[in-house]
Design an enzyme around this catalytic site. Structure first.
Site, PDB file in Angstrom:
ATOM      1  N   ASP A 208       0.850  -1.198   0.000  1.00 54.12           N
ATOM      2  CA  ASP A 208       0.000   0.000   0.000  1.00 54.12           C
ATOM      3  C   ASP A 208       0.884   1.245   0.000  1.00 54.12           C
ATOM      4  O   ASP A 208       2.104   1.160   0.103  1.00 54.12           O
ATOM      5  CB  ASP A 208      -0.903   0.002   1.246  1.00 54.12           C
ATOM      6  N   ASP A 210       0.684   3.628   2.379  1.00 54.22           N
ATOM      7  CA  ASP A 210       0.496   4.241   3.681  1.00 54.22           C
ATOM      8  C   ASP A 210      -0.689   5.208   3.560  1.00 54.22           C
ATOM      9  O   ASP A 210      -1.687   4.873   2.929  1.00 54.22           O
ATOM     10  CB  ASP A 210       1.788   4.919   4.158  1.00 54.22           C
TER      11      ASP A 210
END
Length: 289
Positions: A208, A210
């Protein structure tokens, strides 16, 4: 010396085609029980040891992982080279979900973990200026490229305590610091591996962005798990190529990882705590013997 590869990571990477003589076994250490039993076997003639960092079924939080017991167990079993495989968030647009980053630096923001095998009655200081082994990291990059994985050679991993993910302010600050990826488990693992004179390489699998990214303003656990599942297959392909790249004969580490304790012990011999020295039998037996 014979090569013996240890892999610390999730259970998804252990089902490697061709792993022979595979069996789970318990290992006792002076630092308590490791995260789980370890899986031992042979791949392309090279001995392998797999350790589930969080335990099978993911029972240990990042803070509660028994890092000292894990590293001691690998050292006690004769492991020479440790590959850490872990999920991470990315602070860089070009380090996209599904990419791998072979980390070469860390910023340690953990605060609730035992970070050293040494202490009162047995003080030692090792250098972690270069916390990963360049030789072993290069092999991981080559294995990733051979497996068709998008891999970034080098990056700074910020280790946070967790288990919560970052606030937006923290995410922006870490980016400004120059961190490339963020995770919760490579510290104190890397420091302990250095104290145990083990070559250590970190393969961080991006799941991802973040929360700094304007199009990904929070970490979606469901999306992370979906990406992590795909990354596990890539990780198996990477690990499966390492025995062929590293070979069976293990020469001395050209970067000195396997002699990190050479001048590290500073407690005078007559002031050393016998009880602590007994616990260091595997980790520091080479210099204390």
């Amino acid at each position: 010396m014979a090569m013996k590869i240890g892999v610390i990571g999730g259970s998804g990477i252990y089902d490697i085609p061709g792993l022979e003589e595979a069996r789970w076994q318990a290992v006792e250490t002076p630092w308590g029980a490791p995260s789980d039993e370890v899986l031992t076997g042979r791949l392309d003639g090279i001995e392998m040891v797999f350790l589930p960092r969080h335990g099978r079924g993911h029972v240990h939080s990042p803070t509660a992982v028994p890092y000292r017991a894990n590293i001691d167990a690998l050292k006690r079993l004769g492991v020479t080279d440790v590959i850490s495989v872990s999920a991470c968030g990315s602070f860089r647009e070009e380090m996209a979900p599904g990419d791998f980053v072979v980390v070469d630096q860390f910023i340690d923001r953990t605060f609730a973990r035992e970070k050293s095998f040494f202490g009162t009655g047995g003080v030692a200081h090792v250098s972690v200026a270069h916390p990963t082994c360049a030789r072993l990291s290069a092999a991981c990059v080559s294995a990733a490229l051979d497996a068709g994985i998008t891999v970034h050679d080098g990056g700074t991993y910020l280790a946070m305590e967790g288990p919560q993910f970052s606030t937006l302010a923290e995410s922006r600050m870490y980016r400004a610091w120059g961190a490339d990826v963020i995770g919760m488990t490579n510290m104190p693992e890397a420091k302990l591996a250095r104290e145990a004179e083990l070559c250590y390489a970190s393969v961080a699998m991006v799941t991802d962005y973040d929360c700094w990214h304007p199009e990904h303003d929070n970490v979606d656990v469901a999306a992370v798990i979906a990406t992590l599942t795909g990354n596990a297959e890539k990780a198996r392909n990477l690990v499966g190529r390492l025995p062929g790249l590293l070979g069976s004969a293990r020469a001395a580490c050209p970067h000195g990882c396997d002699h990190a304790l050479e001048h590290a012990m500073i407690t005078a011999p007559d002031k050393r705590d016998p009880a602590l020295l007994a616990r260091l039998d595997a980790v520091a037996g080479r210099v204390l013997g």
